[in-house]
Design a protein around this motif. Sequence first.
Motif, PDB file in Angstrom:
ATOM      1  N   LYS A   1       1.567  -1.507   8.372  1.00  0.00           N
ATOM      2  CA  LYS A   1       2.579  -1.151   9.314  1.00  0.00           C
ATOM      3  C   LYS A   1       1.684  -1.073  10.578  1.00  0.00           C
ATOM      4  CE  LYS A   1       5.723   2.581  10.961  1.00  0.00           C
ATOM      5  NZ  LYS A   1       6.078   3.716  10.549  1.00  0.00           N
TER       6      LYS A   1
ATOM      7  N   GLU B   1       0.726   2.335   5.373  1.00  0.00           N
ATOM      8  CA  GLU B   1       0.771   2.682   6.959  1.00  0.00           C
ATOM      9  C   GLU B   1      -0.206   1.731   7.509  1.00  0.00           C
ATOM     10  OE1 GLU B   1       2.823   4.968   8.754  1.00  0.00           O
ATOM     11  OE2 GLU B   1       3.795   4.407   6.906  1.00  0.00           O
TER      12      GLU B   1
ATOM     13  N   SER C   1       2.424   0.942  -3.662  1.00  0.00           N
ATOM     14  CA  SER C   1       3.432   0.424  -2.551  1.00  0.00           C
ATOM     15  C   SER C   1       4.456  -0.629  -2.976  1.00  0.00           C
ATOM     16  CB  SER C   1       2.520  -0.491  -1.486  1.00  0.00           C
ATOM     17  OG  SER C   1       1.508   0.303  -0.654  1.00  0.00           O
TER      18      SER C   1
ATOM     19  N   SER D   1       1.910   7.337   2.190  1.00  0.00           N
ATOM     20  CA  SER D   1       2.595   8.106   3.140  1.00  0.00           C
ATOM     21  C   SER D   1       4.206   8.312   2.913  1.00  0.00           C
ATOM     22  CB  SER D   1       2.279   7.720   4.610  1.00  0.00           C
ATOM     23  OG  SER D   1       2.734   6.523   4.851  1.00  0.00           O
ATOM     24  N   LYS D   2       4.707   7.166   2.539  1.00  0.00           N
ATOM     25  CA  LYS D   2       6.060   6.965   2.238  1.00  0.00           C
ATOM     26  C   LYS D   2       6.479   7.499   0.929  1.00  0.00           C
ATOM     27  CE  LYS D   2       6.575   5.459   6.535  1.00  0.00           C
ATOM     28  NZ  LYS D   2       7.265   6.137   7.331  1.00  0.00           N
ATOM     29  N   LYS D   3       5.810   7.671   0.050  1.00  0.00           N
ATOM     30  CA  LYS D   3       5.940   8.066  -1.337  1.00  0.00           C
ATOM     31  C   LYS D   3       6.258   9.778  -1.339  1.00  0.00           C
ATOM     32  CE  LYS D   3       4.485   6.214  -4.912  1.00  0.00           C
ATOM     33  NZ  LYS D   3       5.452   5.181  -5.368  1.00  0.00           N
ATOM     34  N   THR D   4       7.134  10.132  -2.334  1.00  0.00           N
ATOM     35  CA  THR D   4       7.067  11.725  -2.451  1.00  0.00           C
ATOM     36  C   THR D   4       7.100  12.025  -3.842  1.00  0.00           C
ATOM     37  OG1 THR D   4       9.643  11.395  -2.542  1.00  0.00           O
ATOM     38  CG2 THR D   4       8.575  11.656  -0.313  1.00  0.00           C
TER      39      THR D   4
END
Length: 282
Positions: A177, A174, A220, A26-29
Amino acid sequence: MLPRFSSFAILVGYKCNFACAHCITSKKTGSLSEEDSLKILSAINKFHPKELHFVGGETTLYVNEVNRILRDGGYVADVRLSCYGSFGNSKDDGVGVLSSFKRLNSVELSYDRFHKTFLPKENIKNLYDACRELGKNFGVLVSIESPMDLVLLADLNAVGNFPKTVQYVVPFGEAKKNSLQWKHNFSSAALLEKSCPTREKLIYLCQQGFSVCCSALTLSTKSRRFAGETPEKFFSGEFYKLVSTRTMGEIKEDLGIRGEIPADRLVSVCTVCAYLFAKKYR
């Protein structure tokens, strides 16, 4: 001599219209660049995989990128598409999107209690019916945190007789987290005698490179240790040499890791592997 791979997975981009609580990416683009595509096309013609497996992100947001690879790749392989199903609000919608791919043999939909937050149950039947109309294989991947999550299989069985594959939630991205992971850990001995489950599957991660890892070590971390700009560079590295030939127990010994594996890492082979290499290179 180069290794042989029956399947070549291509991560086309990280864009997604869901925000699942267990998402590892989710945090990767980013998405496939021109350079990425050329490397992929070269690998397809070099390794002649039986299957191309497109993953994301939501892969149907990258139709042009996928079609470019299918159009320009000189070697014809079966094509599998993993997706999350937001485009299946009706059977006709599903048919329209799936028909936009130049070639497609099978569709794998992710559906579980996490995706259920965003995906109406009706979309599953719509996409199943769309695949049947188009003559495509259809299956569903279900991620579970506990055995109670398997109750969703009843909903899927009510839709139709198609394959349902179950995988465990791992504490990366996520999920870490949000303190989510498979709650019934396995024994250290059982996991240490196993090998990497994807070591015979070549993977290309957009803007990152070639690997056989589709878990925390590539998704990650920012380390380049676990992926290579070319297949040859990746194959020559310590990581591939170990995971392609050794069990987790043998890797633990080769890396000089002493002591027991922490209980919260006894979820899967992937969590054990990530622990071993993170501890070695921390």
